[in-house]
Design an enzyme around this catalytic site. Sequence first.
Site, PDB file in Angstrom:
ATOM      1  N   GLU A 168      42.992  36.365  45.799  1.00 61.08           N
ATOM      2  CA  GLU A 168      41.816  36.544  44.934  1.00 61.08           C
ATOM      3  C   GLU A 168      41.604  37.982  44.497  1.00 61.08           C
ATOM      4  O   GLU A 168      40.568  38.587  44.787  1.00 61.08           O
ATOM      5  CB  GLU A 168      40.562  36.009  45.635  1.00 61.08           C
ATOM      6  CG  GLU A 168      40.611  34.534  45.896  1.00 61.08           C
ATOM      7  CD  GLU A 168      39.287  33.962  46.402  1.00 61.08           C
ATOM      8  OE1 GLU A 168      38.351  34.735  46.654  1.00 61.08           O
ATOM      9  OE2 GLU A 168      39.189  32.732  46.532  1.00 61.08           O
ATOM     10  N   GLU A 380      43.140  27.200  48.649  1.00 63.47           N
ATOM     11  CA  GLU A 380      41.839  27.051  49.322  1.00 63.47           C
ATOM     12  C   GLU A 380      40.994  26.032  48.572  1.00 63.47           C
ATOM     13  O   GLU A 380      41.024  25.985  47.330  1.00 63.47           O
ATOM     14  CB  GLU A 380      41.036  28.366  49.346  1.00 63.47           C
ATOM     15  CG  GLU A 380      41.560  29.407  50.291  1.00 63.47           C
ATOM     16  CD  GLU A 380      40.730  30.688  50.297  1.00 63.47           C
ATOM     17  OE1 GLU A 380      39.513  30.637  50.042  1.00 63.47           O
ATOM     18  OE2 GLU A 380      41.338  31.743  50.552  1.00 63.47           O
TER      19      GLU A 380
HETATM   20  C1  BG6 Z   1      37.383  32.798  49.197  1.00 62.66           C
HETATM   21  C2  BG6 Z   1      38.099  33.703  50.150  1.00 62.66           C
HETATM   22  O1  BG6 Z   1      36.795  33.607  48.247  1.00 62.66           O
HETATM   23  O2  BG6 Z   1      36.324  32.036  49.638  1.00 62.66           O
HETATM   24  C3  BG6 Z   1      37.807  33.428  51.610  1.00 62.66           C
HETATM   25  O3  BG6 Z   1      39.468  33.756  49.912  1.00 62.66           O
HETATM   26  C4  BG6 Z   1      36.340  33.113  51.771  1.00 62.66           C
HETATM   27  O4  BG6 Z   1      38.245  34.520  52.365  1.00 62.66           O
HETATM   28  C5  BG6 Z   1      36.060  31.827  51.004  1.00 62.66           C
HETATM   29  O5  BG6 Z   1      35.896  33.002  53.081  1.00 62.66           O
HETATM   30  C6  BG6 Z   1      34.649  31.327  51.152  1.00 62.66           C
HETATM   31  O6  BG6 Z   1      33.747  32.315  50.780  1.00 62.66           O
HETATM   32  P1  BG6 Z   1      32.405  32.523  51.561  1.00 62.66           P
HETATM   33  O7  BG6 Z   1      31.706  33.631  50.855  1.00 62.66           O
HETATM   34  O8  BG6 Z   1      31.665  31.255  51.480  1.00 62.66           O
HETATM   35  O9  BG6 Z   1      32.815  32.856  52.945  1.00 62.66           O
END
Ligand code: BG6
Length: 480
Positions: A168, A380
């Site tokens: 990201e 993800e």
């Molecule tokens: C993504 C990242 O942006 O989202 C992760 O790659 C992150 O590292 C995930 O934890 C969820 O985001 P958040 O802010 O809900 O923890």
Amino acid sequence: FEKSKGFPQDFLWGSASAAYQVEGGWDADGKGVSNWDKFVRIPGKTFKATTGDKAVDHYHRYKEDVKLMAEMGLKTYRFSIAWTRIYPNGNGEVNEAGLQFYDNLINELLKYGIEPMVTVYHWDMPQALEDQYHGWESRQIVDDYVNYAKTLFERYGDRVKYWITMNEQNIFTSFGWLKGMHPPGKENDMKTFYQVNHHANMAHAKTVLALKEMYPDAKVGASFAYSPCYAYDRKPENAMAKADYDDLQNYWWMDVYAYGRYPRSAWAYLESQGVTPQMEDGDEDILKKAAALVDFMGVNYYQTCVAEYNDINGVGMTNTMNNTGEKGTAQVQGVPGLYKNPANDFLPTTDWDWTIDPMGIRMCCRDITSRYDLPVVISENGLGAFDKVEDGQVHDPYRIAYLKAHIEELKKAIDDGCRVLAYCTWSYTDLLSWLNGYQKRYGFVYVDREEDENSGTLNRIPKDSYYWYKKVIETNGEEL
Ligand code: BG6
């Protein structure tokens, strides 16, 4: 129409994490200090001043975690490497104990037939490089990054086939230089933001070239936080706002990874603002060569957004994110003169105001297939929620419903002709949410800990979603 083709036999059902968010052991065995180790110590930067000092102690409990993955039948585990374990000072002397830790983790995964998918960089930059030359702000970072990446390829390339160069880039740069929410904590510094991105693009591209020279059969791509965008309505100016959003917020990065060039209209906008990055002779050629060798587009998919025309006096980019878990506290952001991103009232939201839009994952795959004709790795996708332990169990039907709906849409994308190689949920165990502490949980495996460093046993409890995903994997996505 034929019946659904379903998921390919070799489909990689996976789950993901990042070093800073799970490992802990922040100064163990020669590890250096990262920019995040420092940033979390600045008052007011993270929820209840939480740190990743101990995180969920994966550094010491990786065997237990991998065993649970094996029992679940996981096909791939995506994790990142902490640069500061390998090079405590970012460059210079390598730390053998750090290299050994990932050797052990990789071997443990392979013992159970789990394919390691390694992210070279998931945001934790050695603080020494920040101190030496301001990290990403200097072109010097490119050589240090490539040197670090090559060390990983030399050591693990015989066993690791899937590599993600960077996680990201769009998020760590916009949060770091526009919104003040990630290190180095700068706001509205557009000029540096674009320069930093060019350095990151060069680091990515040279890393791809280095890997392919060493391991031509390795599979490589970058992971992009992709939010497909809907025009607010049929008003032409809102359709143009969507086009502007896509060029500046999506294609600005994905075109570089896939084509090795910046989108022309975005470049023209940057010129109008006097914020184009400085490029060196030969950069374009390197970006293009790397793009031709990239094997997939990594997609971190959480939500879609809406674009509406934003007049010149309209809202800008500020730190207005909901990081408390109190619904309805996020505020609209945008770029004056181009677009703003109002909420989509057709869609439900999580407790942190993220829209829940399963069809968006299909849109990601479709768009990447049409525009780039590249395979997709969903690196993800998941739901952050307040989970609770009841009688030693964690019932998370909301997470199962979320993942089920997204996998159904992914299946449709495959039927549409998209080549999807992997689906990694975020996350495997509960972990530290960078800005939201440990209250916002994503895992299949509950970890007993809260914000207070001294709380909790760190014991692991598989949630209902763990057993559900096990079934999904067993049936190759037939039983959802
Ligand atoms: C993504 C990242 O942006 O989202 C992760 O790659 C992150 O590292 C995930 O934890 C969820 O985001 P958040 O802010 O809900 O923890």
